[in-house]
Motif scaffolding. Structure first.
Motif: not given
Length: 414
Positions: A365-369
């Motif tokens: 699970i990755f990202g900038t949210s």
């Protein structure tokens, strides 16, 4: 205005000096000036990308990086437009303060898109590295810094109003930057999740009336999910949910819900029966991570239920995204999201996952949210011998960003 920013205060003063004397007592004018500065830098990046595009047609790696960077920079402009429209529609600073969760989300999204553009260029490729360095020095570094400055200003608006001596009655608002961690109701839903969508999820599927049906055997309107998505009405005044029912079957395709296809509700016969699968990967297909996704949602208010989204590249494929989501106010209910490395890319904007199953190995699970994952099962798969398991890679770089991936009432299973 610049006192509380964690970024370069000289840069802050330079940006805000663009406000003329007649507007110097209006806090909105300073925010508008900062947003316009970000917009100018994003536009500069797009112009640079267009120029490089003409000279890089023979290098597939550079072409992919340019295409990906162009996509996210256009998304950044859309977020800035939403910000500016909200600023113009709120005639007093009290209204702007009330809408600060939206404003902060859009600025956080701009930072996420900036990160995505930088990350898509690989340092190992000399041509890509040079383009990245030029973009950073002439545009993207400023995009990030001024976005952070603007976030600090919006977050500290109440104190700024007090310091300026402007007499307005400020309504209380949560001081937490992590909006979705705090603002859930007694049913556990984020406060933005509408009552109509809650009722929609609670309904038995037999009461849904789909606009179109997807069936591999030809018994529906379409045989592929992408064809059903492409049937979204072209009229600008379409109202309500566009409902797509995907019957039982294994759909081997890469799908994208475009940004204009707002309010799509897609449901299947269950996550073990309705399966969307592909196997694009960073290593096997030499693709940029962002471009490997089996299913991409770019549209706001997207809702999915009772489906599986998977990337079957396996651990040997390394980065291989099953689901990439940038849709604001999007939600997935009783869905399986299966992959290995980089399974779920929560790239930007407000997202909600409930009763889901998410499987992977590294950074799955990755990202900038600001994504909430609730009552869901995380399945940790066996990585390659040279790897180790990492559940979440959060790209938050600034204290006032609304981003982060909180888990609520779920459980972990090897």
């Amino acid at each position: 205005m610049c006192r509380n920013t964690q970024e370069d205060q000289n840069l802050c003063r330079e940006v805000l000096s663009q406000v003329d004397g007649s507007s110097s007592s209006d806090p909105k004018a300073y925010i508008d000036a900062a947003v316009n500065d970000i917009r100018d830098s994003v536009t500069t990046a797009l112009k640079m990308i267009t120029t490089e595009e003409e000279f890089s047609k023979d290098d597939n790696g550079i072409k992919m990086a340019i295409d990906g960077c162009k996509e996210v920079m256009e998304s950044a402009l859309s977020s800035l437009d939403l910000f500016s429209n909200a600023l113009r529609s709120n005639h007093d600073i009290n209204s702007v303060q009330t809408q600060s969760p939206d404003l902060k989300n859009w600025l956080s999204a701009v930072i996420s898109y900036q990160q995505s553009c930088v990350d898509i260029f690989e340092d190992q490729n000399e041509g890509e590295r040079k383009i990245k360095e030029q973009l950073q020095s002439q545009s993207l570094d400023r995009v990030e810094k001024v976005s952070i400055i603007t976030l600090d200003i919006v977050t500290g608006l109440a104190k700024i109003i007090e310091d300026l001596g402007v007499h307005v009655q400020m309504k209380p608002i949560s001081s937490s930057g992590r909006v979705l961690r705090e603002e859930v109701d007694n049913e556990g839903f984020p406060d933005w999740f509408s009552s109509s969508d809650r009722k929609l999820l609670a309904k038995d599927v037999k009461f849904y009336v789909p606009n179109v049906v997807v069936a591999k055997d030809g018994s529906g309107n379409f045989r592929t999910i992408q064809d059903a998505i492409n049937s979204y009405p072209k009229t600008k005044n379409f109202q309500g949910r566009y409902i797509i029912y995907v019957k039982t079957g294994i759909y081997k395709e890469n799908c994208t819900v475009p940004s204009h296809a707002m309010n799509v509700f897609m449901y299947g016969d269950g996550p073990t029966k309705t399966i969307v699968t592909a196997s694009m990967s960073n290593v096997t297909h030499n693709l940029k991570t962002m471009l490997t996704a089996t299913f991409v949602n770019k549209a706001g208010m997207f809702l999915a239920k009772d489906m599986r989204f998977e990337n079957a590249a396996g651990a040997k494929g390394h980065q291989a995204v099953a689901l990439r989501n940038v849709g604001d106010f999007s939600a997935f209910y009783n869905c399986h999201i299966h992959g290995y490395q980089d399974t779920l890319y929560v790239q930007a904007n407000r997202q909600f996952y409930r009763n889901c199953e998410i499987a992977g190995t590294v950074d799955f699970i990755f990202g900038t949210s600001p994504a909430v994952i609730q009552r869901s099962k995380l399945i940790v798969r066996m990585p390659l011998p040279t790897q180790f398991n990492v559940l979440v890679a959060d790209g938050t770089v600034e204290r006032n960003m609304t981003t982060g991936v909180p888990f609520d009432s779920g459980f972990l299973r090897p």
